[in-house]
Scaffold this motif. Structure first.
Motif, PDB file in Angstrom:
ATOM      1  N   SER A   7       6.199   8.064  -8.154  1.00 54.15           N
ATOM      2  CA  SER A   7       5.842   6.738  -7.643  1.00 54.15           C
ATOM      3  C   SER A   7       4.533   6.906  -6.877  1.00 54.15           C
ATOM      4  O   SER A   7       4.488   7.629  -5.868  1.00 54.15           O
ATOM      5  CB  SER A   7       6.923   6.207  -6.699  1.00 54.15           C
ATOM      6  N   LEU A   8       3.492   6.270  -7.343  1.00 56.45           N
ATOM      7  CA  LEU A   8       2.178   6.426  -6.724  1.00 56.45           C
ATOM      8  C   LEU A   8       2.131   5.664  -5.401  1.00 56.45           C
ATOM      9  O   LEU A   8       2.513   4.494  -5.329  1.00 56.45           O
ATOM     10  CB  LEU A   8       1.090   5.921  -7.671  1.00 56.45           C
ATOM     11  N   VAL A   9       1.663   6.342  -4.355  1.00 56.87           N
ATOM     12  CA  VAL A   9       1.559   5.744  -3.027  1.00 56.87           C
ATOM     13  C   VAL A   9       0.144   5.939  -2.502  1.00 56.87           C
ATOM     14  O   VAL A   9      -0.369   7.058  -2.471  1.00 56.87           O
ATOM     15  CB  VAL A   9       2.552   6.390  -2.034  1.00 56.87           C
ATOM     16  N   LEU A  10      -0.479   4.851  -2.091  1.00 54.13           N
ATOM     17  CA  LEU A  10      -1.797   4.920  -1.454  1.00 54.13           C
ATOM     18  C   LEU A  10      -1.604   4.888   0.055  1.00 54.13           C
ATOM     19  O   LEU A  10      -1.043   3.936   0.597  1.00 54.13           O
ATOM     20  CB  LEU A  10      -2.676   3.745  -1.895  1.00 54.13           C
ATOM     21  N   GLY A  11      -2.072   5.914   0.718  1.00 53.71           N
ATOM     22  CA  GLY A  11      -1.918   5.988   2.165  1.00 53.71           C
ATOM     23  C   GLY A  11      -3.097   5.382   2.889  1.00 53.71           C
ATOM     24  O   GLY A  11      -3.761   6.054   3.692  1.00 53.71           O
ATOM     25  N   SER A  12      -3.385   4.130   2.612  1.00 50.95           N
ATOM     26  CA  SER A  12      -4.529   3.462   3.229  1.00 50.95           C
ATOM     27  C   SER A  12      -4.339   1.957   3.189  1.00 50.95           C
ATOM     28  O   SER A  12      -3.803   1.425   2.220  1.00 50.95           O
ATOM     29  CB  SER A  12      -5.822   3.832   2.493  1.00 50.95           C
ATOM     30  N   GLU A  19      -8.556  -1.685  -4.113  1.00 47.51           N
ATOM     31  CA  GLU A  19      -9.196  -2.200  -5.320  1.00 47.51           C
ATOM     32  C   GLU A  19      -9.577  -1.079  -6.276  1.00 47.51           C
ATOM     33  O   GLU A  19      -9.329  -1.159  -7.490  1.00 47.51           O
ATOM     34  CB  GLU A  19     -10.446  -3.008  -4.956  1.00 47.51           C
ATOM     35  N   LEU A  20     -10.155  -0.013  -5.738  1.00 47.65           N
ATOM     36  CA  LEU A  20     -10.575   1.094  -6.596  1.00 47.65           C
ATOM     37  C   LEU A  20      -9.379   1.761  -7.278  1.00 47.65           C
ATOM     38  O   LEU A  20      -9.423   2.043  -8.475  1.00 47.65           O
ATOM     39  CB  LEU A  20     -11.359   2.119  -5.772  1.00 47.65           C
ATOM     40  N   LEU A  21      -8.303   2.002  -6.528  1.00 47.15           N
ATOM     41  CA  LEU A  21      -7.138   2.642  -7.126  1.00 47.15           C
ATOM     42  C   LEU A  21      -6.496   1.749  -8.182  1.00 47.15           C
ATOM     43  O   LEU A  21      -5.958   2.246  -9.181  1.00 47.15           O
ATOM     44  CB  LEU A  21      -6.111   3.003  -6.051  1.00 47.15           C
ATOM     45  N   SER A  22      -6.581   0.442  -7.999  1.00 42.96           N
ATOM     46  CA  SER A  22      -5.978  -0.480  -8.965  1.00 42.96           C
ATOM     47  C   SER A  22      -6.636  -0.379 -10.332  1.00 42.96           C
ATOM     48  O   SER A  22      -6.025  -0.731 -11.350  1.00 42.96           O
ATOM     49  CB  SER A  22      -6.068  -1.926  -8.458  1.00 42.96           C
ATOM     50  N   TRP A  23      -7.851   0.136 -10.371  1.00 46.42           N
ATOM     51  CA  TRP A  23      -8.551   0.269 -11.648  1.00 46.42           C
ATOM     52  C   TRP A  23      -7.946   1.348 -12.542  1.00 46.42           C
ATOM     53  O   TRP A  23      -8.310   1.450 -13.726  1.00 46.42           O
ATOM     54  CB  TRP A  23     -10.038   0.533 -11.409  1.00 46.42           C
ATOM     55  N   LEU A  24      -7.036   2.145 -12.013  1.00 47.79           N
ATOM     56  CA  LEU A  24      -6.321   3.118 -12.840  1.00 47.79           C
ATOM     57  C   LEU A  24      -5.214   2.451 -13.658  1.00 47.79           C
ATOM     58  O   LEU A  24      -4.637   3.079 -14.552  1.00 47.79           O
ATOM     59  CB  LEU A  24      -5.706   4.224 -11.970  1.00 47.79           C
ATOM     60  N   ASN A  25      -4.922   1.186 -13.331  1.00 49.14           N
ATOM     61  CA  ASN A  25      -3.875   0.429 -14.042  1.00 49.14           C
ATOM     62  C   ASN A  25      -2.516   1.121 -13.966  1.00 49.14           C
ATOM     63  O   ASN A  25      -1.770   1.188 -14.940  1.00 49.14           O
ATOM     64  CB  ASN A  25      -4.273   0.190 -15.509  1.00 49.14           C
ATOM     65  N   ILE A  26      -2.214   1.638 -12.774  1.00 52.04           N
ATOM     66  CA  ILE A  26      -0.909   2.240 -12.491  1.00 52.04           C
ATOM     67  C   ILE A  26      -0.330   1.525 -11.275  1.00 52.04           C
ATOM     68  O   ILE A  26      -1.022   1.391 -10.259  1.00 52.04           O
ATOM     69  CB  ILE A  26      -1.042   3.742 -12.190  1.00 52.04           C
ATOM     70  N   PRO A  27       0.907   1.059 -11.344  1.00 54.28           N
ATOM     71  CA  PRO A  27       1.501   0.413 -10.167  1.00 54.28           C
ATOM     72  C   PRO A  27       1.544   1.383  -8.984  1.00 54.28           C
ATOM     73  O   PRO A  27       1.802   2.575  -9.166  1.00 54.28           O
ATOM     74  CB  PRO A  27       2.920   0.046 -10.633  1.00 54.28           C
TER      75      PRO A  27
END
Length: 205
Positions: A7-12, A19-27
């Motif tokens: 489960s991908l988690v952004l710690g920010s 926005e940048l991480l969303s460009w990977l198209n992974i929830p």
């Protein structure tokens, strides 16, 4: 979710990193943790990685409800002649920082931490790396300075500027990753994910 997948988690909480991480198209989920952001390291690259690591571990402590988290945390600092610049305290502080960066080339360093459970060792594993970009400012005239400060764009960004906004009126050159200056070196993140998880790394999420 398939067994064993991360489960991908952004710690920010940064909208730019989101926005940048969303460009990977992974929830992904967002989990943040309050942190003093103090490092005992003395080299800018190590400082950025150390604080990114601190963030990742703080997020892990709050991610008990997340199944098999893969945490990505980062920290960005601006460096000129070994002096480190974080976020300005207020608009007056932003003026001081921008005046010191004016008509010079500085470094933008982003440290990144991947923190995840390695099924091969059955232990938590951390992978740290950084990216570095050189940014050159023209001389920031009084008119440009006051115009930029008035936008409020400088207040929540390391070095008192954001490259994707009106600061482009005085940025003359970028040598390296643009997304790194935004605060999240997306191209380097992708290449490091491939190193850690293989070329088909997306299948792990």
């Amino acid at each position: 979710m398939e067994s064993g997948k991360f489960s991908l988690v952004l710690g920010s909480q940064s909208p730019r990193r989101k926005e940048l991480l969303s460009w990977l198209n992974i929830p992904f989920k967002i989990i943040t943790a309050d942190l003093a952001e103090i490092s005992s390291e003395t080299v800018s690259e190590k400082i950025a990685m150390d604080i990114a690591s601190q963030k990742a571990h703080a997020v892990l402590a709050q991610a008990s409800a997340v199944l098999n988290p893969f945490i990505i945390s980062s920290d960005t600092i601006v460096v000129l002649d070994e002096k480190l610049y974080g976020k300005p305290k207020d608009r007056d502080d932003a003026r001081v920082i921008l005046s010191e960066l004016s008509d010079k080339t500085h470094k933008v360093v982003t440290g990144v931490s991947f923190l995840f459970h390695d099924k091969n060792t059955n232990k938590m594993r951390e992978h740290l790396f950084y990216d570095l970009t050189e940014v050159t400012f023209n001389e920031i005239t009084n008119d440009l300075m006051e115009s930029y400060i008035a936008t409020g764009d400088s207040l929540d960004k390391a070095g008192a500027y954001g490259i994707q906004g009106p600061s482009l009126t005085f940025i003359s050159k970028v040598n390296g990753s643009y997304s790194n200056v935004v605060g999240f070196p997306l191209d380097k993140v992708v290449s490091e994910l491939a190193i850690i998880l293989g070329d088909d790394w997306k299948k792990n999420f």
